[in-house]
Design a protein around this motif. Structure first.
Motif, PDB file in Angstrom:
ATOM      1  N   ILE A  98       0.886  -1.321  -0.144  1.00  0.00           N
ATOM      2  CA  ILE A  98       0.135  -0.088   0.044  1.00  0.00           C
ATOM      3  C   ILE A  98       1.046   1.177   0.074  1.00  0.00           C
ATOM      4  CG2 ILE A  98      -1.712   1.416   1.329  1.00  0.00           C
ATOM      5  CD1 ILE A  98      -2.807  -1.650   2.297  1.00  0.00           C
ATOM      6  N   LEU A  99       1.625   1.317   0.840  1.00  0.00           N
ATOM      7  CA  LEU A  99       2.713   2.375   0.958  1.00  0.00           C
ATOM      8  C   LEU A  99       3.674   2.499  -0.222  1.00  0.00           C
ATOM      9  CD1 LEU A  99       3.894   2.077   4.618  1.00  0.00           C
ATOM     10  CD2 LEU A  99       2.212   3.783   3.810  1.00  0.00           C
ATOM     11  N   GLY A 100       4.115   1.461  -0.899  1.00  0.00           N
ATOM     12  CA  GLY A 100       4.922   1.537  -2.122  1.00  0.00           C
ATOM     13  C   GLY A 100       6.085   2.347  -2.120  1.00  0.00           C
ATOM     14  N   ARG A 101       6.239   3.286  -3.140  1.00  0.00           N
ATOM     15  CA  ARG A 101       7.591   3.922  -2.954  1.00  0.00           C
ATOM     16  C   ARG A 101       7.596   5.450  -2.262  1.00  0.00           C
ATOM     17  NH1 ARG A 101      10.770   2.174  -6.817  1.00  0.00           N
ATOM     18  NH2 ARG A 101      12.063   4.197  -6.830  1.00  0.00           N
ATOM     19  N   MET A 102       6.279   5.584  -1.434  1.00  0.00           N
ATOM     20  CA  MET A 102       6.172   6.649  -0.444  1.00  0.00           C
ATOM     21  C   MET A 102       7.247   6.535   0.515  1.00  0.00           C
ATOM     22  SD  MET A 102       2.253   7.654  -0.206  1.00  0.00           S
ATOM     23  CE  MET A 102       1.615   5.713   0.054  1.00  0.00           C
ATOM     24  N   ILE A 103       7.771   5.304   0.826  1.00  0.00           N
ATOM     25  CA  ILE A 103       8.506   5.026   1.982  1.00  0.00           C
ATOM     26  C   ILE A 103      10.000   5.937   1.844  1.00  0.00           C
ATOM     27  CG2 ILE A 103       9.929   3.473   3.358  1.00  0.00           C
ATOM     28  CD1 ILE A 103       7.508   1.320   2.559  1.00  0.00           C
ATOM     29  N   GLU A 104      10.454   5.579   0.515  1.00  0.00           N
ATOM     30  CA  GLU A 104      11.802   6.433   0.306  1.00  0.00           C
ATOM     31  C   GLU A 104      12.092   7.824   0.928  1.00  0.00           C
ATOM     32  OE1 GLU A 104      12.810   5.685  -3.919  1.00  0.00           O
ATOM     33  OE2 GLU A 104      12.121   3.581  -3.757  1.00  0.00           O
ATOM     34  N   GLY A 105      13.045   7.870   1.513  1.00  0.00           N
ATOM     35  CA  GLY A 105      13.481   9.232   1.982  1.00  0.00           C
ATOM     36  C   GLY A 105      12.569   9.632   3.269  1.00  0.00           C
ATOM     37  N   ARG A 106      11.760   8.841   3.868  1.00  0.00           N
ATOM     38  CA  ARG A 106      10.866   9.285   4.774  1.00  0.00           C
ATOM     39  C   ARG A 106      11.496   9.028   6.015  1.00  0.00           C
ATOM     40  NH1 ARG A 106       5.049  10.578   4.116  1.00  0.00           N
ATOM     41  NH2 ARG A 106       4.693  10.230   2.006  1.00  0.00           N
ATOM     42  N   THR A 107      11.236  10.008   7.203  1.00  0.00           N
ATOM     43  CA  THR A 107      11.509   9.831   8.617  1.00  0.00           C
ATOM     44  C   THR A 107      10.561   8.959   9.110  1.00  0.00           C
ATOM     45  OG1 THR A 107      10.618  11.911   9.187  1.00  0.00           O
ATOM     46  CG2 THR A 107      13.023  11.929   8.685  1.00  0.00           C
ATOM     47  N   VAL A 108      11.032   7.700  10.117  1.00  0.00           N
ATOM     48  CA  VAL A 108       9.997   7.084  10.202  1.00  0.00           C
ATOM     49  C   VAL A 108      10.104   6.921  11.981  1.00  0.00           C
ATOM     50  CG1 VAL A 108       9.375   4.423  10.648  1.00  0.00           C
ATOM     51  CG2 VAL A 108      10.287   5.357   8.564  1.00  0.00           C
ATOM     52  N   LEU A 109       8.803   6.838  12.404  1.00  0.00           N
ATOM     53  CA  LEU A 109       8.621   6.606  13.890  1.00  0.00           C
ATOM     54  C   LEU A 109       7.967   5.197  14.261  1.00  0.00           C
ATOM     55  CD1 LEU A 109       8.758   7.398  16.868  1.00  0.00           C
ATOM     56  CD2 LEU A 109       6.808   8.650  16.578  1.00  0.00           C
ATOM     57  N   ASP A 110       8.439   4.122  14.780  1.00  0.00           N
ATOM     58  CA  ASP A 110       7.870   2.942  15.094  1.00  0.00           C
ATOM     59  C   ASP A 110       7.533   2.724  16.530  1.00  0.00           C
ATOM     60  OD1 ASP A 110       7.020   0.286  15.059  1.00  0.00           O
ATOM     61  OD2 ASP A 110       8.814  -0.382  14.201  1.00  0.00           O
ATOM     62  N   ILE A 111       6.244   3.134  16.939  1.00  0.00           N
ATOM     63  CA  ILE A 111       6.241   3.010  18.583  1.00  0.00           C
ATOM     64  C   ILE A 111       5.335   1.707  18.935  1.00  0.00           C
ATOM     65  CG2 ILE A 111       5.940   5.213  18.884  1.00  0.00           C
ATOM     66  CD1 ILE A 111       2.926   5.499  18.598  1.00  0.00           C
ATOM     67  N   PHE A 112       5.561   1.110  20.126  1.00  0.00           N
ATOM     68  CA  PHE A 112       5.263  -0.456  20.416  1.00  0.00           C
ATOM     69  C   PHE A 112       6.266  -1.291  19.325  1.00  0.00           C
ATOM     70  CE2 PHE A 112       1.570   2.053  21.485  1.00  0.00           C
ATOM     71  CZ  PHE A 112       1.595   1.954  22.703  1.00  0.00           C
ATOM     72  N   ALA A 113       7.442  -1.049  19.176  1.00  0.00           N
ATOM     73  CA  ALA A 113       8.150  -1.494  18.044  1.00  0.00           C
ATOM     74  C   ALA A 113       8.233  -2.990  18.026  1.00  0.00           C
ATOM     75  CB  ALA A 113       9.437  -0.854  17.648  1.00  0.00           C
ATOM     76  N   GLY A 114       8.437  -3.672  19.405  1.00  0.00           N
ATOM     77  CA  GLY A 114       8.492  -5.117  19.508  1.00  0.00           C
ATOM     78  C   GLY A 114       9.895  -5.703  18.896  1.00  0.00           C
ATOM     79  N   THR A 115       9.802  -6.256  17.883  1.00  0.00           N
ATOM     80  CA  THR A 115      11.469  -6.740  17.206  1.00  0.00           C
ATOM     81  C   THR A 115      11.780  -5.694  16.425  1.00  0.00           C
ATOM     82  OG1 THR A 115      10.288  -7.722  15.414  1.00  0.00           O
ATOM     83  CG2 THR A 115      10.393  -9.093  17.152  1.00  0.00           C
ATOM     84  N   GLY A 116      11.140  -4.502  16.045  1.00  0.00           N
ATOM     85  CA  GLY A 116      11.611  -3.469  15.025  1.00  0.00           C
ATOM     86  C   GLY A 116      11.378  -3.884  13.613  1.00  0.00           C
ATOM     87  N   SER A 117      10.392  -4.881  13.515  1.00  0.00           N
ATOM     88  CA  SER A 117      10.320  -5.005  12.156  1.00  0.00           C
ATOM     89  C   SER A 117       9.748  -4.256  11.322  1.00  0.00           C
ATOM     90  CB  SER A 117       8.933  -6.353  12.287  1.00  0.00           C
ATOM     91  OG  SER A 117       8.582  -6.888  10.952  1.00  0.00           O
ATOM     92  N   LEU A 118       8.762  -3.407  11.710  1.00  0.00           N
ATOM     93  CA  LEU A 118       8.187  -2.394  10.636  1.00  0.00           C
ATOM     94  C   LEU A 118       9.194  -1.433  10.407  1.00  0.00           C
ATOM     95  CD1 LEU A 118       4.492  -2.232  12.128  1.00  0.00           C
ATOM     96  CD2 LEU A 118       5.386  -3.571  10.056  1.00  0.00           C
ATOM     97  N   GLY A 119       9.873  -0.709  11.400  1.00  0.00           N
ATOM     98  CA  GLY A 119      10.617   0.356  11.087  1.00  0.00           C
ATOM     99  C   GLY A 119      12.055  -0.149  10.445  1.00  0.00           C
ATOM    100  N   LEU A 120      12.478  -1.129  10.918  1.00  0.00           N
ATOM    101  CA  LEU A 120      13.506  -1.828  10.070  1.00  0.00           C
ATOM    102  C   LEU A 120      13.511  -2.270   8.640  1.00  0.00           C
ATOM    103  CD1 LEU A 120      15.142  -4.122  12.760  1.00  0.00           C
ATOM    104  CD2 LEU A 120      15.911  -1.813  12.181  1.00  0.00           C
ATOM    105  N   GLU A 121      12.112  -2.495   8.377  1.00  0.00           N
ATOM    106  CA  GLU A 121      11.657  -2.837   6.959  1.00  0.00           C
ATOM    107  C   GLU A 121      11.518  -1.624   6.219  1.00  0.00           C
ATOM    108  OE1 GLU A 121      10.505  -5.009   3.736  1.00  0.00           O
ATOM    109  OE2 GLU A 121      10.551  -5.955   5.576  1.00  0.00           O
ATOM    110  N   ALA A 122      11.318  -0.575   6.638  1.00  0.00           N
ATOM    111  CA  ALA A 122      11.139   0.834   6.135  1.00  0.00           C
ATOM    112  C   ALA A 122      12.433   1.182   5.794  1.00  0.00           C
ATOM    113  CB  ALA A 122      10.241   1.831   7.058  1.00  0.00           C
ATOM    114  N   LEU A 123      13.406   0.979   6.744  1.00  0.00           N
ATOM    115  CA  LEU A 123      14.956   1.391   6.475  1.00  0.00           C
ATOM    116  C   LEU A 123      15.243   0.684   5.373  1.00  0.00           C
ATOM    117  CD1 LEU A 123      16.188   1.935  10.091  1.00  0.00           C
ATOM    118  CD2 LEU A 123      15.798   3.539   8.373  1.00  0.00           C
TER     119      LEU A 123
END
Length: 193
Positions: A35-60
């Motif tokens: 859904i997010l597609g190419r919108m991720i590139e160059g973004r600054t990300v905040l991952d709260i309740f990050a757990g393993t870090g899966s979402l934030g690390l995937e974005a990176l």
């Protein structure tokens, strides 16, 4: 649990032992990032309740500029996963309470163009986080907030600044709700976008 694509594609993430965690299913995570597609590139990300870090690390891994990952219980594990995926140079880990982290980030004038909120279901945590995010200007003007919550959790809090723009259900367990700032949406509507 693994990184799906990008620079760290296929890297396996360690998960906490003996803790009551519910990592985002690969199917839901893949759909979210499609859904997010190419919108991720160059973004600054905040991952709260990050757990393993899966979402934030995937974005990176997919080209986000940097990420702040917040989880009091698993900060050490997130740091380990960031090092393992070779993304630690762009990952800042905060091992504190999510709500105090949001207050500190807001007080420091920091804002993020992509925020993930994925707390344990059925504890009122995502609703409270939405209220705190609505009160603070942590979501950037053109930012996107994604909340993962239970499929049966449909009572959204009253929000002044944020607006639900998309909701997707995944079976009988999970849904993703996407929010943006009302002032940004109003400007887009006025401009005919």
């Amino acid at each position: 649990m693994r990184i799906i694509t990008g620079s760290a594609r296929g890297a396996k993430l360690k998960t906490p032992k003996g803790q009551d965690t519910r990592p985002t299913a690969d199917r839901v995570k893949e759909s979210l990032f499609n859904i997010l597609g190419r919108m991720i590139e160059g973004r600054t990300v905040l991952d709260i309740f990050a757990g393993t870090g899966s979402l934030g690390l995937e974005a990176l891994s997919r080209g986000a500029e940097g990420a702040v990952l917040v989880d009091k219980a698993t900060a050490g594990l997130i740091s380990e996963n960031a090092r393992h995926t070779r993304l630690a140079d762009r990952a800042e880990v905060m091992g504190c309470d999510v709500y105090s982290a949001l207050s500190r980030l807001s007080a420091a004038g920091r804002s993020f163009s992509l925020i993930f909120c994925d707390p344990p279901y059925h504890r009122g945590l995502w609703e409270r986080a939405l209220e705190v995010l609505d009160e603070n200007d942590v979501l950037a003007y053109e930012g996107i907030l994604v909340v993962e919550h239970g499929a049966d959790e449909n009572k959204y809090p009253q929000l002044e600044k944020l607006q639900l723009v998309l909701n997707k259900r995944y079976g009988h367990t999970t849904q993703l709700s996407f929010f943006q700032r009302k002032d940004y949406l109003a400007a887009c509507e006025e401009a005919g976008e």
